[in-house]
Design a protein around this motif. Sequence first.
Motif, mmCIF file in Angstrom:
data_model
loop_
_atom_site.group_PDB
_atom_site.id
_atom_site.type_symbol
_atom_site.label_atom_id
_atom_site.label_comp_id
_atom_site.label_asym_id
_atom_site.label_seq_id
_atom_site.Cartn_x
_atom_site.Cartn_y
_atom_site.Cartn_z
ATOM 1 N N GLY A 1 0.791 -1.173 -0.066
ATOM 2 C CA GLY A 1 0.017 0.003 0.082
ATOM 3 C C GLY A 1 0.883 1.062 -0.009
ATOM 4 N N GLY A 2 0.366 2.415 -0.496
ATOM 5 C CA GLY A 2 1.240 3.573 -0.336
ATOM 6 C C GLY A 2 2.200 3.672 -1.465
ATOM 7 N N LYS A 3 2.805 4.803 -1.385
ATOM 8 C CA LYS A 3 3.925 4.774 -2.544
ATOM 9 C C LYS A 3 5.329 4.004 -1.884
ATOM 10 N N GLY A 4 5.194 3.530 -0.644
ATOM 11 C CA GLY A 4 6.145 2.695 -0.263
ATOM 12 C C GLY A 4 6.568 1.474 -1.031
ATOM 13 N N MET A 5 5.420 0.905 -1.612
ATOM 14 C CA MET A 5 5.583 -0.295 -2.632
ATOM 15 C C MET A 5 5.836 0.115 -3.878
ATOM 16 N N LYS A 6 6.557 -0.801 -4.648
ATOM 17 C CA LYS A 6 6.541 -0.672 -6.211
ATOM 18 C C LYS A 6 6.252 -1.935 -6.799
ATOM 19 N N LEU A 7 5.413 -1.596 -8.044
ATOM 20 C CA LEU A 7 4.912 -2.901 -8.717
ATOM 21 C C LEU A 7 5.610 -2.746 -10.359
ATOM 22 N N SER A 8 6.379 -3.747 -10.636
ATOM 23 C CA SER A 8 7.065 -4.145 -11.645
ATOM 24 C C SER A 8 6.224 -4.739 -12.772
ATOM 25 N N LEU A 9 5.950 -4.512 -14.006
ATOM 26 C CA LEU A 9 5.186 -5.045 -14.955
ATOM 27 C C LEU A 9 6.074 -5.294 -16.011
ATOM 28 N N VAL A 10 6.451 -6.649 -16.341
ATOM 29 C CA VAL A 10 6.996 -7.215 -17.247
ATOM 30 C C VAL A 10 6.166 -7.530 -18.615
ATOM 31 N N VAL A 11 6.479 -7.072 -19.765
ATOM 32 C CA VAL A 11 5.637 -7.207 -20.834
ATOM 33 C C VAL A 11 6.535 -7.831 -22.081
ATOM 34 N N PRO A 12 6.431 -8.858 -22.297
ATOM 35 C CA PRO A 12 7.393 -9.817 -23.546
ATOM 36 C C PRO A 12 6.587 -9.284 -24.620
ATOM 37 N N CYS A 13 7.268 -8.673 -25.720
ATOM 38 C CA CYS A 13 6.626 -8.220 -26.860
ATOM 39 C C CYS A 13 7.249 -8.920 -28.257
ATOM 40 N N TYR A 14 6.151 -9.385 -29.060
ATOM 41 C CA TYR A 14 6.860 -9.880 -30.418
ATOM 42 C C TYR A 14 5.755 -9.569 -31.363
ATOM 43 N N ASN A 15 6.185 -8.805 -32.121
ATOM 44 C CA ASN A 15 5.008 -8.113 -33.372
ATOM 45 C C ASN A 15 3.945 -7.660 -32.877
ATOM 46 N N GLU A 16 4.094 -6.852 -31.800
ATOM 47 C CA GLU A 16 2.660 -6.229 -31.052
ATOM 48 C C GLU A 16 2.450 -4.672 -31.677
ATOM 49 N N GLN A 17 2.868 -4.090 -32.632
ATOM 50 C CA GLN A 17 2.795 -2.868 -33.263
ATOM 51 C C GLN A 17 1.296 -2.591 -33.208
ATOM 52 N N GLU A 18 0.408 -3.394 -33.473
ATOM 53 C CA GLU A 18 -1.008 -2.966 -33.549
ATOM 54 C C GLU A 18 -1.712 -2.616 -31.972
ATOM 55 N N ALA A 19 -1.143 -3.767 -31.181
ATOM 56 C CA ALA A 19 -1.822 -3.786 -29.927
ATOM 57 C C ALA A 19 -1.047 -2.968 -28.813
ATOM 58 N N LEU A 20 0.037 -2.624 -28.837
ATOM 59 C CA LEU A 20 0.917 -1.877 -27.988
ATOM 60 C C LEU A 20 0.291 -0.649 -27.540
ATOM 61 N N PRO A 21 -0.263 0.456 -28.566
ATOM 62 C CA PRO A 21 -0.662 1.660 -28.254
ATOM 63 C C PRO A 21 -1.852 1.452 -27.281
ATOM 64 N N ILE A 22 -2.709 0.422 -27.558
ATOM 65 C CA ILE A 22 -3.983 0.165 -26.689
ATOM 66 C C ILE A 22 -3.595 -0.309 -25.352
ATOM 67 N N PHE A 23 -2.550 -1.339 -25.456
ATOM 68 C CA PHE A 23 -2.145 -1.808 -24.209
ATOM 69 C C PHE A 23 -1.474 -0.753 -23.354
ATOM 70 N N TYR A 24 -0.476 0.247 -23.843
ATOM 71 C CA TYR A 24 0.171 1.196 -22.927
ATOM 72 C C TYR A 24 -0.874 1.972 -22.273
ATOM 73 N N ARG A 25 -1.656 2.574 -23.210
ATOM 74 C CA ARG A 25 -2.881 3.664 -22.661
ATOM 75 C C ARG A 25 -3.619 3.023 -21.489
ATOM 76 N N GLU A 26 -4.090 1.755 -21.814
ATOM 77 C CA GLU A 26 -4.913 1.160 -20.623
ATOM 78 C C GLU A 26 -4.233 0.863 -19.403
ATOM 79 N N THR A 27 -2.937 0.248 -19.563
ATOM 80 C CA THR A 27 -2.217 -0.203 -18.603
ATOM 81 C C THR A 27 -1.750 1.241 -17.692
ATOM 82 N N LYS A 28 -1.414 2.139 -18.433
ATOM 83 C CA LYS A 28 -0.969 3.482 -17.741
ATOM 84 C C LYS A 28 -1.880 3.960 -16.680
ATOM 85 N N LYS A 29 -3.271 3.805 -17.517
ATOM 86 C CA LYS A 29 -4.519 4.560 -16.755
ATOM 87 C C LYS A 29 -4.574 3.768 -15.362
#
Length: 163
Positions: free
Chosen positions: A46-74
């Motif tokens: 909880g709080g800003k004392g904890m950090k979550l790392s998200l690992v995203v393997p990508c192979y030919n994801e040009q079409e999906a990446l903008p959507i994934f990045y936008r939604e995940t960032k939100k």
Amino acid sequence: MRKIYFPMGHNCVIVGDEAKKWGYPTRLRWMINLVFKYERPVGKTGGKGMKLSLVVPCYNEQEALPIFYRETKKVMESMDCDYEMIFVNDGSKDGTLGLLKEFAKEDDHVTYIGFSRNFGKEAAMYAGFCNVTGDYAAVMDADMQDPPSLLPEMLAILETGEY
């Protein structure tokens, strides 16, 4: 010290003391502990004392990446914790690497690793895990197979300790 690797969906692997709790065979526990030899104490949840790392393997994801990045960032910005997104380009032949460079340039929470050729998802995941700095790490596919909206639910489950 509690060691845990808690990725999404069908990729779920639990490490260390938790593997014994879930009944993984001794040989598998040994192999997992060998691969994930870098241990760090888990920060306060909880709080800003904890950090979550998200690992995203990508192979030919040009079409999906903008959507994934936008939604995940939100989703990540709505959570009450610090975060990082580590994208691993597994030798994509399309414009995936270019997109990852743009994301990293615009967002300090984003880093990327680029492979010279396709080594496979497991190698991409391993490269990502070797570079995480968070207390917890999750793996998500860029094709939105695992919706980013599940991250807060996963974190809530981890905070209860009933997993």
